[in-house]
Design an enzyme around this catalytic site. Structure first.
Site, PDB file in Angstrom:
ATOM      1  N   GLY A 172      11.899   7.245  -1.466  1.00 25.13           N
ATOM      2  CA  GLY A 172      13.288   6.875  -1.197  1.00 25.13           C
ATOM      3  C   GLY A 172      13.445   6.232   0.162  1.00 25.13           C
ATOM      4  O   GLY A 172      13.779   6.897   1.152  1.00 25.13           O
ATOM      5  N   GLU A 222      -0.954   1.145   1.426  1.00 25.15           N
ATOM      6  CA  GLU A 222      -0.403   0.151   0.509  1.00 25.15           C
ATOM      7  C   GLU A 222      -1.184  -1.149   0.625  1.00 25.15           C
ATOM      8  O   GLU A 222      -1.442  -1.824  -0.367  1.00 25.15           O
ATOM      9  CB  GLU A 222       1.060  -0.074   0.872  1.00 25.15           C
TER      10      GLU A 222
END
Lengths: 381, 319
Positions: free
Chosen positions: A123, A245
């Site tokens: 989030g 990532e």
């Protein structure tokens, strides 16, 4: 375990267990299908140990270089066993818990993520905090002095939260300082998605799939032992995700894109236009693979990855679009008017690829970072 | 080579080349131990030397040494090599019943060497031939970059014999040449980008350095992305030294050189269009180099043809 040895044993094992692991649904499959497939594969791989290599023993792993788990993710992507976009949540969220949660919390929850028992979401983005993440407004208020708070109460809204509707937990960034505090006044929390006050509203994407959601927090109570890192240290948590990532996930994405180019090479007519378009796409793919490999090796060698990975991000984004553009050009009609399952699959992926230069920081934001930090061009207007 | 040692070598080679006149870059490199380095540590030697040549726009003939070594011939200053013609990677000669016909390019070494080495096709076989340069017709190329030192060389001679070589040797020589030239192009791209960057932060328009305009910043960022991608393919080409990885590095070099030149020239604007500014030398040099061992576009098509013929997308490099 040595990476070459791991790769060869993994290849043999995946070959032998292909039927057991392959998706039972026909392409393109629904999001439900893809999530269930990923969780099932993770579960099998966790039980057989493959999923545990490259993760620390204190969270249920078997240790070894993180490149081992990168290799596994790449093999799953190349074999169509797990969608790399969905799988990337494991690569980015497990390390967050390992690095920032209490040892007990990490030991309790990380195995649930690795084994396919749970889905987690991230989030971060908000309607008014996209590329400018430091302006986020979702607020967490302690029930007393922050240092001795028993719990925090979260109110606000998140958006572009992948798999929120499937998720058991959320790694949440919330504002705990003043609005003007920017990146200094942000704290990370590990939130149970079943907590009262959380509403998830999926967003249908351009390809008809609702992978993202809006998540509304209405006075959601979060125990203080669910703070990740320091109070006010949420920016460091967010930034810590970047190296994962931009290394493992990109290597896995590259394997996935190579598989897509292979499917195109299988299907395209062998003519002069094809050889030019395919050759061009392959050179780009090779550039991406070479860069991503170098980044992996730097990380494995102990380097701290930083702004230079904006280069990797630009390459992965543009290569993805090049490959799907090649599909559009060389398989006329397959994206536009083909209603077979193959057409459905290419269409879904083609449309998704349009977001490659947007999510994870737009190409323009990457160019700004490259200009300021790597080319030292100073501030812009 | 250890990182500190390597950085020192880079600085030493570059400084030495910059301090010399372009005519004596070869002498400078020999004094620095290029022949020994090429034999003992070919990867570092080729990377450091060709990157420095590209970055400084110096002209040398060390490409001959790289190709000679790949062809199994001991390099000597009086031995030149006939390279494939511009935009080609075919062997430059044809041998038919002892009569040789060859045409190709040579570096400036051909102007002072005594013998010329080249590869000929003889039916299905390949042969390595040596002829006295006195027998060859050599013409300096003016073209876009007279300072590149290129020569067109033609040979028509009878009674020639040659040593048979395997086709893998020739492919290895092309790959070695491609790696070297790709390094040189990468070095030139780095300098073009440095020149454009320096201009962007100094040039004032509308009361501010043009580097503050996003349109300028994004062009230079794109150029850097291209150079970094090229350098990654070069690392891969040395880690997995097969012909395909060298071809890919050269293809990447061609694309990158054009991208970098286009963006940098636009950022340099008026001054980059003049001979007062050094940019023009790099633009002209990369155009001349791009044709050695095949242009990027031609290599891309050849690679695409191979992928389609085999219906296979190779992986080439692993973690």
């Amino acid at each position: 375990m040595d990476i070459a040895e791991f790769r060869s044993e993994l290849t043999a094992w995946l070959d032998a267990h292909h039927d057991e692991l392959a998706p039972a649904f026909s392409p393109p499959g629904t999001l439900d299908d893809h999530v269930a497939q990923m969780q099932r594969v993770k579960s099998v791989l966790f039980e057989t140990g493959w999923m545990r290599w490259g993760w620390p023993e204190r969270v249920g792993g078997l240790g070894g270089s993180p490149m081992l788990r990168t290799e596994l993710g790449a093999a799953l992507a190349a074999r169509n066993l797990a969608d790399p976009g969905l799988y990337s949540l494991v690569e980015v969220l497990a390390p967050t818990l390992i690095d920032f949660a209490s040892p007990e919390l990490a030991a309790e929850f990380v195995p649930r993520l690795l084994s396919g028992e749970e889905v987690w979401c991230q989030g971060f983005s908000e309607p008014d905090a996209g590329s400018d993440l430091a302006s986020l407004a979702c607020r967490a208020v302690p029930d007393g002095p922050a240092e001795s708070a028993g719990q925090w109460v979260v109110s606000g809204q998140k958006v572009w939260t992948s798999l929120a509707q499937y998720s058991d937990r959320c790694v949440l960034l919330a504002r705990t300082g003043s609005t003007e505090s920017r990146h200094r006044g942000i704290t990370a929390f590990f939130v149970d998605m079943e907590a009262p006050g959380i509403t998830v509203a999926p967003i249908e994407m351009i390809n008809g799939v609702a992978e993202f959601a809006q998540v509304f927090f209405d006075d959601v109570e979060v125990p203080a032992d669910r703070v990740l890192g320091e109070v006010g240290g949420g920016w460091a948590v967010a930034m810590s995700i970047l190296p994962y990532e931009r290394s493992s996930c990109f290597w896995q994405r590259t394997a996935y894109l190579a598989r897509r180019l292979q499917l195109l090479v299988d299907a395209a007519a062998d003519d002069e236009r094809t050889v030019a378009v395919v050759g061009d796409a392959f050179v780009q793919l090779h550039e991406l693979r070479a860069r991503s490999r170098a980044t992996q090796h730097r990380l494995a060698g102990g380097a701290t990855l930083g702004v230079e990975t904006s280069i990797d991000k630009v390459l992965v984004s543009t290569t993805e679009q090049t490959i799907y553009d090649a599909v559009l050009r060389l398989l006329p009609g397959i994206v536009e008017v083909d209603d077979t399952p193959v057409g459905d699959a290419w269409r879904t992926e083609y449309l998704y690829s349009r977001a490659a230069t947007i999510y994870g920081g737009t190409v323009e934001v990457q160019h700004n970072i490259i200009a300021r930090r790597l080319l030292d061009l100073g501030g812009d207007d | 080579m250890e990182a500190g040692e390597r950085a020192l070598l880079e600085a030493t080679v570059r400084d030495a080349i910059e301090d010399s006149s372009s005519a004596s870059a070869d002498d400078v490199l020999v004094r620095l131990g290029w022949p020994e380095m090429l034999e003992a540590e070919p990867r570092d030697a080729v990377d450091v030397v060709f990157t420095a040549l590209g970055a400084t726009n110096a002209t040398a003939t060390v490409l001959d040494d790289v190709i000679l070594t790949a062809l199994g011939v001991e390099p000597r200053p009086d031995l030149a090599v006939l390279l494939p013609a511009f935009a080609s990677w075919d062997e430059p000669g044809r041998l038919d019943s002892g009569a040789v016909n060859a045409v190709g390019l040579s570096t400036a070494r051909v102007a002072r060497a005594t013998d010329l080495v080249f590869v000929c096709r003889d039916g299905v076989a390949l042969r390595r031939v040596v002829v006295p340069i006195a027998e060859a017709e050599t013409t300096p190329v003016h073209g876009i970059d007279p300072d590149a030192g290129l020569h067109v060389v033609r040979i028509h001679q009878r009674g020639v014999d040659g040593a048979p070589i395997e086709s893998e040797v020739w492919e290895g020589a092309i790959a070695a040449g491609r790696r070297a030239v790709a390094h040189q192009l990468a070095g030139a791209c780095r300098t073009m980008l440095a020149l454009a960057r320096a201009h962007a932060v100094e040039r004032m328009q509308f009361g501010r350095p043009i580097a503050r305009f996003q349109a300028v910043r994004h062009r230079l960022a794109e150029a850097l992305v291209a150079v970094e991608a090229l350098e990654a393919t070069l690392t891969a080409a040395w880690d997995e030294p097969v012909p395909m990885t060298a071809a890919l590095a050269k293809a990447s070099a061609g694309r990158t050189a054009r991208t970098v030149a286009r963006h940098c020239q636009q950022v340099l604007a008026g001054i980059g269009f003049t001979t007062d500014h050094p940019f023009h030398r790099f633009l002209k040099r990369v155009l001349a180099l791009e044709g050695l061992f095949g242009t990027g576009d031609d290599i891309v098509v050849r690679i695409g043809r191979q992928l389609m013929a085999e219906r296979t997308v190779p992986t080439l490099i692993e973690l």
